[in-house]
Design a protein around this motif. Structure first.
Motif, PDB file in Angstrom:
ATOM      1  N   GLN A   2       0.849  -1.193   0.000  1.00  0.00           N
ATOM      2  CA  GLN A   2       0.000   0.000   0.000  1.00  0.00           C
ATOM      3  C   GLN A   2       0.888   1.249   0.000  1.00  0.00           C
ATOM      4  N   GLY A   3       0.398   2.315  -0.570  1.00  0.00           N
ATOM      5  CA  GLY A   3       1.116   3.582  -0.542  1.00  0.00           C
ATOM      6  C   GLY A   3       0.130   4.729  -0.404  1.00  0.00           C
ATOM      7  N   PRO A   4       0.620   5.871   0.056  1.00  0.00           N
ATOM      8  CA  PRO A   4       1.986   6.122   0.521  1.00  0.00           C
ATOM      9  C   PRO A   4       2.168   5.711   1.981  1.00  0.00           C
ATOM     10  N   TRP A   5       3.424   5.604   2.392  1.00  0.00           N
ATOM     11  CA  TRP A   5       3.770   5.310   3.789  1.00  0.00           C
ATOM     12  C   TRP A   5       3.901   6.641   4.517  1.00  0.00           C
ATOM     13  N   PRO A   6       3.074   6.925   5.511  1.00  0.00           N
ATOM     14  CA  PRO A   6       3.104   8.238   6.162  1.00  0.00           C
ATOM     15  C   PRO A   6       4.369   8.530   6.948  1.00  0.00           C
ATOM     16  N   ALA A   7       5.195   7.520   7.226  1.00  0.00           N
ATOM     17  CA  ALA A   7       6.449   7.754   7.945  1.00  0.00           C
ATOM     18  C   ALA A   7       7.498   8.439   7.076  1.00  0.00           C
ATOM     19  N   VAL A   8       7.290   8.459   5.747  1.00  0.00           N
ATOM     20  CA  VAL A   8       8.252   9.050   4.812  1.00  0.00           C
ATOM     21  C   VAL A   8       7.535  10.121   4.007  1.00  0.00           C
ATOM     22  N   HIS A   9       8.014  11.341   4.102  1.00  0.00           N
ATOM     23  CA  HIS A   9       7.362  12.444   3.412  1.00  0.00           C
ATOM     24  C   HIS A   9       7.723  12.443   1.935  1.00  0.00           C
TER      25      HIS A   9
ATOM     26  N   SER B 103       7.051   9.093  -3.706  1.00  0.00           N
ATOM     27  CA  SER B 103       6.560   8.596  -2.427  1.00  0.00           C
ATOM     28  C   SER B 103       7.168   7.231  -2.152  1.00  0.00           C
ATOM     29  N   ALA B 104       7.184   6.845  -0.891  1.00  0.00           N
ATOM     30  CA  ALA B 104       7.596   5.502  -0.489  1.00  0.00           C
ATOM     31  C   ALA B 104       6.356   4.684  -0.145  1.00  0.00           C
ATOM     32  N   SER B 105       6.375   3.434  -0.526  1.00  0.00           N
ATOM     33  CA  SER B 105       5.306   2.524  -0.128  1.00  0.00           C
ATOM     34  C   SER B 105       5.521   2.058   1.303  1.00  0.00           C
ATOM     35  N   TRP B 106       4.504   1.439   1.858  1.00  0.00           N
ATOM     36  CA  TRP B 106       4.707   0.695   3.095  1.00  0.00           C
ATOM     37  C   TRP B 106       5.728  -0.406   2.824  1.00  0.00           C
ATOM     38  N   PRO B 107       6.600  -0.711   3.788  1.00  0.00           N
ATOM     39  CA  PRO B 107       7.536  -1.827   3.624  1.00  0.00           C
ATOM     40  C   PRO B 107       6.883  -3.144   4.038  1.00  0.00           C
ATOM     41  N   SER B 108       7.292  -4.202   3.371  1.00  0.00           N
ATOM     42  CA  SER B 108       6.750  -5.535   3.640  1.00  0.00           C
ATOM     43  C   SER B 108       7.856  -6.467   4.126  1.00  0.00           C
ATOM     44  N   PRO B 109       7.597  -7.275   5.169  1.00  0.00           N
ATOM     45  CA  PRO B 109       8.579  -8.260   5.605  1.00  0.00           C
ATOM     46  C   PRO B 109       8.354  -9.632   4.986  1.00  0.00           C
ATOM     47  N   LEU B 110       7.462  -9.731   4.012  1.00  0.00           N
ATOM     48  CA  LEU B 110       7.179 -11.038   3.431  1.00  0.00           C
ATOM     49  C   LEU B 110       8.438 -11.617   2.794  1.00  0.00           C
ATOM     50  N   GLY B 111       8.789 -12.815   3.210  1.00  0.00           N
ATOM     51  CA  GLY B 111       9.990 -13.462   2.714  1.00  0.00           C
ATOM     52  C   GLY B 111      10.256 -14.686   3.550  1.00  0.00           C
ATOM     53  N   ARG B 112      11.503 -15.081   3.608  1.00  0.00           N
ATOM     54  CA  ARG B 112      11.837 -16.262   4.390  1.00  0.00           C
ATOM     55  C   ARG B 112      13.242 -16.135   4.946  1.00  0.00           C
ATOM     56  N   THR B 113      13.539 -16.921   5.971  1.00  0.00           N
ATOM     57  CA  THR B 113      14.873 -17.007   6.552  1.00  0.00           C
ATOM     58  C   THR B 113      15.491 -18.335   6.136  1.00  0.00           C
ATOM     59  N   ARG B 114      16.716 -18.270   5.603  1.00  0.00           N
ATOM     60  CA  ARG B 114      17.404 -19.483   5.175  1.00  0.00           C
ATOM     61  C   ARG B 114      18.676 -19.656   5.979  1.00  0.00           C
ATOM     62  N   LEU B 115      18.950 -20.880   6.391  1.00  0.00           N
ATOM     63  CA  LEU B 115      20.203 -21.173   7.077  1.00  0.00           C
ATOM     64  C   LEU B 115      21.323 -21.268   6.053  1.00  0.00           C
ATOM     65  N   VAL B 116      22.458 -20.666   6.359  1.00  0.00           N
ATOM     66  CA  VAL B 116      23.630 -20.722   5.498  1.00  0.00           C
ATOM     67  C   VAL B 116      24.773 -21.268   6.343  1.00  0.00           C
ATOM     68  N   GLY B 117      25.254 -22.458   6.024  1.00  0.00           N
ATOM     69  CA  GLY B 117      26.281 -23.068   6.858  1.00  0.00           C
ATOM     70  C   GLY B 117      25.677 -23.514   8.182  1.00  0.00           C
ATOM     71  N   THR B 118      26.456 -23.409   9.250  1.00  0.00           N
ATOM     72  CA  THR B 118      26.023 -23.918  10.541  1.00  0.00           C
ATOM     73  C   THR B 118      25.436 -22.852  11.438  1.00  0.00           C
ATOM     74  N   ASP B 119      25.909 -21.599  11.304  1.00  0.00           N
ATOM     75  CA  ASP B 119      25.463 -20.600  12.274  1.00  0.00           C
ATOM     76  C   ASP B 119      25.122 -19.254  11.624  1.00  0.00           C
TER      77      ASP B 119
END
Length: 213
Positions: A42-49, A93-109
């Motif tokens: 969604q846009g605009p993001w009110p936190a960014v003028h 304008s800036a849109s709202w940011p989205s965290p949609l995604g995934r976390t992937r393990l790389v190596g052991t830690d």
């Protein structure tokens, strides 16, 4: 002082890694979601003028995103993705940011965060023209990754990336053009050219550093 954008989520569906909502809802307002394989925001993001100077918009992004939940939480953090766009009125304008995604393990830690670059913006004020995408990394220091620079990952004219220390990097990929891509670092309200991505290196995003004078 920036407000932390927190809401109780009316309806939440979990996708990818646990704890990442498929959308946020405040009353009747929904700020991002999926339509098929595409993420919309969604846009605009009110936190960014908005501004007629896109750099003025870019300079506001990191402080605003870093006020979001888990944006600075390192291995336990979230990446946020959004876009910069115009309505043909000379302002960006800036849109709202989205965290949609995934976390992937790389190596052991080591963990690699990712968020999906939005493919569209919903703005009731008019037709949208997207200029750039932006995304955050929840660590410092953290440069634009090779995957961020791959030709196949480029969708718009510009790509903006920043870490939790608000170091800003800009990529002009010139995708499909017979000229090298350019990588810039934001310093003292100006962009400093730090590298080229030559035509033969665009697929893999390999950067040739610019030699200092």
């Amino acid at each position: 002082m920036l407000k932390r954008w927190r809401w109780s989520v009316g309806v939440m569906v979990l996708l990818g890694c646990a704890g990442t909502p498929s959308y946020w809802q405040r009353g009747s307002e929904v700020f991002f979601g999926r339509q098929g394989e595409e993420v919309w925001v969604q846009g605009p993001w009110p936190a960014v003028h908005p501004s007629s100077n896109v750099d003025e918009v870019i300079d506001q992004l990191c402080p605003a995103v870093m006020a979001l939940d888990l944006a600075q939480a390192k291995d336990y953090g979230r990446e946020y993705c959004g876009v910069l766009y115009s309505l043909g009125n000379g302002e960006y304008s800036a849109s709202w940011p989205s965290p949609l995604g995934r976390t992937r393990l790389v190596g052991t830690d080591q963990r690699r965060k990712s968020c999906s670059v939005p493919g569209s913006v919903r703005d009731d004020r008019g037709d949208v023209s997207i200029l750039a995408d932006f995304h955050s990394h929840p660590w410092f220091p953290s440069k634009m990754s090779r995957e961020d620079r791959w030709a196949e990952s480029q969708r718009w004219t510009l790509r903006i990336q920043f870490d939790s220390g608000c170091t800003l990097t800009k990529l002009i990929p010139y995708k499909g053009e017979r000229r090298p891509g350019e990588v810039y670092l934001r310093r003292d309200k100006a962009w400093k050219l730090i590298g080229y991505i030559h035509e033969g290196d665009k697929d893999m995003g390999f950067v040739t550093p610019v030699e200092e004078d």
